[in-house]
Design a protein around this motif. Structure first.
Motif, PDB file in Angstrom:
ATOM      1  N   PRO A  10       0.837  -1.209   0.000  1.00 52.93           N
ATOM      2  CA  PRO A  10       0.000   0.000   0.000  1.00 52.93           C
ATOM      3  C   PRO A  10       0.869   1.255   0.000  1.00 52.93           C
ATOM      4  O   PRO A  10       1.951   1.269   0.604  1.00 52.93           O
ATOM      5  N   PRO A  11       0.424   2.316  -0.668  1.00 54.59           N
ATOM      6  CA  PRO A  11       1.213   3.562  -0.700  1.00 54.59           C
ATOM      7  C   PRO A  11       1.545   4.081   0.693  1.00 54.59           C
ATOM      8  O   PRO A  11       2.598   4.691   0.887  1.00 54.59           O
ATOM      9  N   GLN A  12       0.661   3.831   1.659  1.00 54.73           N
ATOM     10  CA  GLN A  12       0.911   4.321   3.026  1.00 54.73           C
ATOM     11  C   GLN A  12       2.188   3.722   3.617  1.00 54.73           C
ATOM     12  O   GLN A  12       2.779   4.292   4.540  1.00 54.73           O
ATOM     13  N   PHE A  13       2.595   2.568   3.105  1.00 57.95           N
ATOM     14  CA  PHE A  13       3.728   1.855   3.690  1.00 57.95           C
ATOM     15  C   PHE A  13       5.027   2.035   2.900  1.00 57.95           C
ATOM     16  O   PHE A  13       5.955   1.244   3.047  1.00 57.95           O
ATOM     17  N   LYS A  14       5.099   3.063   2.079  1.00 55.85           N
ATOM     18  CA  LYS A  14       6.298   3.223   1.253  1.00 55.85           C
ATOM     19  C   LYS A  14       7.558   3.401   2.095  1.00 55.85           C
ATOM     20  O   LYS A  14       8.655   3.042   1.661  1.00 55.85           O
ATOM     21  N   SER A  15       7.407   3.898   3.334  1.00 55.90           N
ATOM     22  CA  SER A  15       8.595   4.130   4.168  1.00 55.90           C
ATOM     23  C   SER A  15       9.233   2.836   4.658  1.00 55.90           C
ATOM     24  O   SER A  15      10.378   2.851   5.137  1.00 55.90           O
ATOM     25  N   MET A  42       6.477  -4.602  10.389  1.00 56.58           N
ATOM     26  CA  MET A  42       5.154  -4.901  10.944  1.00 56.58           C
ATOM     27  C   MET A  42       4.758  -3.857  11.993  1.00 56.58           C
ATOM     28  O   MET A  42       3.656  -3.287  11.951  1.00 56.58           O
ATOM     29  N   GLN A  43       5.647  -3.608  12.938  1.00 52.85           N
ATOM     30  CA  GLN A  43       5.339  -2.667  14.005  1.00 52.85           C
ATOM     31  C   GLN A  43       5.149  -1.252  13.463  1.00 52.85           C
ATOM     32  O   GLN A  43       4.257  -0.519  13.902  1.00 52.85           O
ATOM     33  N   THR A  44       5.992  -0.870  12.502  1.00 52.77           N
ATOM     34  CA  THR A  44       5.880   0.463  11.919  1.00 52.77           C
ATOM     35  C   THR A  44       4.600   0.594  11.112  1.00 52.77           C
ATOM     36  O   THR A  44       3.903   1.615  11.179  1.00 52.77           O
ATOM     37  N   GLY A  45       4.276  -0.452  10.344  1.00 55.01           N
ATOM     38  CA  GLY A  45       3.049  -0.428   9.563  1.00 55.01           C
ATOM     39  C   GLY A  45       1.813  -0.314  10.438  1.00 55.01           C
ATOM     40  O   GLY A  45       0.860   0.399  10.102  1.00 55.01           O
ATOM     41  N   MET A  46       1.819  -1.002  11.589  1.00 47.20           N
ATOM     42  CA  MET A  46       0.685  -0.929  12.512  1.00 47.20           C
ATOM     43  C   MET A  46       0.475   0.503  13.000  1.00 47.20           C
ATOM     44  O   MET A  46      -0.657   0.952  13.184  1.00 47.20           O
ATOM     45  N   LYS A  47       1.571   1.216  13.220  1.00 48.94           N
ATOM     46  CA  LYS A  47       1.476   2.600  13.683  1.00 48.94           C
ATOM     47  C   LYS A  47       0.981   3.528  12.570  1.00 48.94           C
ATOM     48  O   LYS A  47       0.299   4.517  12.835  1.00 48.94           O
ATOM     49  N   ILE A  48       1.350   3.203  11.329  1.00 47.86           N
ATOM     50  CA  ILE A  48       0.984   4.068  10.205  1.00 47.86           C
ATOM     51  C   ILE A  48      -0.496   3.934   9.870  1.00 47.86           C
ATOM     52  O   ILE A  48      -1.232   4.927   9.781  1.00 47.86           O
ATOM     53  N   ASP A  49      -0.953   2.699   9.651  1.00 49.07           N
ATOM     54  CA  ASP A  49      -2.349   2.468   9.255  1.00 49.07           C
ATOM     55  C   ASP A  49      -2.684   0.990   9.422  1.00 49.07           C
ATOM     56  O   ASP A  49      -2.203   0.146   8.673  1.00 49.07           O
ATOM     57  N   SER A  50      -3.505   0.693  10.396  1.00 49.52           N
ATOM     58  CA  SER A  50      -3.929  -0.694  10.616  1.00 49.52           C
ATOM     59  C   SER A  50      -5.419  -0.875  10.379  1.00 49.52           C
ATOM     60  O   SER A  50      -5.980  -1.935  10.681  1.00 49.52           O
ATOM     61  N   SER A  60      -1.671  -8.480   7.701  1.00 47.66           N
ATOM     62  CA  SER A  60      -2.041  -9.853   8.042  1.00 47.66           C
ATOM     63  C   SER A  60      -1.117 -10.860   7.363  1.00 47.66           C
ATOM     64  O   SER A  60      -0.658 -11.830   7.989  1.00 47.66           O
ATOM     65  N   LYS A  61      -0.814 -10.634   6.087  1.00 51.93           N
ATOM     66  CA  LYS A  61       0.086 -11.526   5.360  1.00 51.93           C
ATOM     67  C   LYS A  61       1.513 -11.416   5.889  1.00 51.93           C
ATOM     68  O   LYS A  61       2.247 -12.410   5.972  1.00 51.93           O
ATOM     69  N   LEU A  62       1.896 -10.201   6.257  1.00 46.44           N
ATOM     70  CA  LEU A  62       3.231 -10.020   6.827  1.00 46.44           C
ATOM     71  C   LEU A  62       3.335 -10.746   8.169  1.00 46.44           C
ATOM     72  O   LEU A  62       4.367 -11.349   8.482  1.00 46.44           O
ATOM     73  N   MET A  63       2.285 -10.709   8.946  1.00 47.01           N
ATOM     74  CA  MET A  63       2.271 -11.434  10.216  1.00 47.01           C
ATOM     75  C   MET A  63       2.393 -12.937   9.976  1.00 47.01           C
ATOM     76  O   MET A  63       3.070 -13.650  10.736  1.00 47.01           O
ATOM     77  N   ASP A  64       1.768 -13.422   8.908  1.00 48.61           N
ATOM     78  CA  ASP A  64       1.900 -14.838   8.562  1.00 48.61           C
ATOM     79  C   ASP A  64       3.358 -15.190   8.267  1.00 48.61           C
ATOM     80  O   ASP A  64       3.839 -16.267   8.647  1.00 48.61           O
ATOM     81  N   GLN A  65       4.056 -14.295   7.587  1.00 47.62           N
ATOM     82  CA  GLN A  65       5.480 -14.517   7.301  1.00 47.62           C
ATOM     83  C   GLN A  65       6.276 -14.610   8.597  1.00 47.62           C
ATOM     84  O   GLN A  65       7.133 -15.484   8.756  1.00 47.62           O
ATOM     85  N   LEU A  66       6.000 -13.704   9.515  1.00 47.64           N
ATOM     86  CA  LEU A  66       6.721 -13.701  10.791  1.00 47.64           C
ATOM     87  C   LEU A  66       6.450 -14.985  11.577  1.00 47.64           C
ATOM     88  O   LEU A  66       7.373 -15.573  12.164  1.00 47.64           O
ATOM     89  N   GLU A  67       5.200 -15.414  11.596  1.00 53.45           N
ATOM     90  CA  GLU A  67       4.869 -16.642  12.316  1.00 53.45           C
ATOM     91  C   GLU A  67       5.553 -17.847  11.687  1.00 53.45           C
ATOM     92  O   GLU A  67       6.014 -18.759  12.389  1.00 53.45           O
ATOM     93  N   ALA A  68       5.633 -17.860  10.354  1.00 54.07           N
ATOM     94  CA  ALA A  68       6.304 -18.967   9.663  1.00 54.07           C
ATOM     95  C   ALA A  68       7.786 -18.992  10.004  1.00 54.07           C
ATOM     96  O   ALA A  68       8.385 -20.066  10.210  1.00 54.07           O
TER      97      ALA A  68
END
Length: 306
Positions: A10-15, A42-50, A60-68
């Motif tokens: 998402p454009p919001q997560f370009k950083s 993940m943590q930064t994205g949650m602060k930007i827009d969850s 959600s998909k990124l969290m799946d990667q972390l869990e894997a």
């Protein structure tokens, strides 16, 4: 890693796109660092827009990667214990920084060196997962970002960069970010970089004069273990250099506790931290850092003071 495919960024997560691509690049040779890069994203994205649907789907998909990854590396204490993970990421960031710093001071200016400065700054961002940055790491991040921009802009304009720390004026980092956005191929299951024509880096351009940077000679003997891949530039082979091993403090041989030393839980935690840092330093054959941290731990345990 059999990673869950991520949807378009998402454009919001370009950083955080460059932290995610760094994770992708390090998946095979430094999976621990790759894990924490994704955790930072993940943590930064949650602060930007969850809340926005596209952002929630991406996270959600990124969290799946972390869990894997946690499941795959569940027996690695650098994943299960933050104090070990922090030391591991910090040592790798420092290795990247010192490789670039040595190349810079030797007047060896090339894309691998620019990328190493750039990657070091991203990995120091990642250290904020473990808490507030130390003043030294904050200084290293500023300097690495400035150096990457300065050298890139000099080479782009056909100028010869000045080696080492200099009077630092603001440099635009956007060109470096744009080049990095398109420098490596994007594989299935990873983030898609944003358009290079629209990406804007949120990099400070203030004057960094007065930043204290340690001499390049402090680099670990085996720096670099790996140089960044996919840059299209072949650098000269760096031969291992003799290490300056610090003298062991002779007072530690005869040190005795002054009366009955009562160590607090915080004292034990700090001593453990120094031992973990020493162990992580030895992974990179950095004997000097290992000795320094072991001495700090020993002094704390014997005297109750640092």
């Amino acid at each position: 890693m059999a990673a869950t495919a991520l949807p378009p960024l998402p454009p919001q997560f370009k950083s955080i796109q460059h932290h995610l691509r760094t994770a992708q690049e390090l998946d095979k040779r430094e999976p621990v660092v790759a894990y924490y890069c994704r955790l930072y994203a993940m943590q930064t994205g949650m602060k930007i827009d969850s809340k926005t649907p596209e952002c929630r789907k991406f996270l959600s998909k990124l969290m799946d990667q972390l869990e894997a990854m946690k499941k795959q590396f569940g027996d690695n204490e650098a994943i299960t214990q933050e104090i070990v993970g922090s030391a591991h990421v910090e040592n790798y960031a420092l290795k990247m920084f010192l490789y670039a710093d040595n190349e810079d001071r030797a007047g060896q200016f090339h894309k691998n060196m620019i990328k190493s400065f750039y990657t070091a700054s991203l990995l120091i961002d990642v250290l904020t997962v473990f808490g507030e940055l130390s003043e030294e790491n904050a200084q290293h991040r500023k300097y690495a970002r400035w150096k990457a921009a300065y050298i890139h802009n000099c080479l782009k304009n056909g100028e010869t960069p000045q080696p080492g720390p200099i009077g630092m004026e603001g440099e635009s980092f956007a060109d470096v970010e744009r080049e990095e956005a398109g420098s490596s191929s994007v594989h299935s299951g990873t983030t898609q970089p944003t358009s290079s024509s629209t990406y804007e880096a949120n990099i400070p351009t203030s004057n960094y004069t007065g930043i204290h940077i340690p001499p390049g000679a402090h680099a670990p003997a085996n720096t670099p273990a790996e140089v960044p891949h996919n840059t299209g530039v072949t650098s000269n082979t760096i031969q291992p250099a003799p290490q300056n091993i610090p003298l062991v403090d002779p007072s530690l041989y005869s040190a005795q506790s002054a009366g009955e030393v009562r160590l607090t839980p915080e004292d034990f935690a700090r001593a453990q931290k120094y031992c973990k840092y020493a162990g992580s330093a030895l992974q990179y054959e950095d004997v000097s850092t290992a000795v320094q941290n072991l001495q700090k731990a020993l002094k704390l345990l014997i005297t109750g003071r640092e």
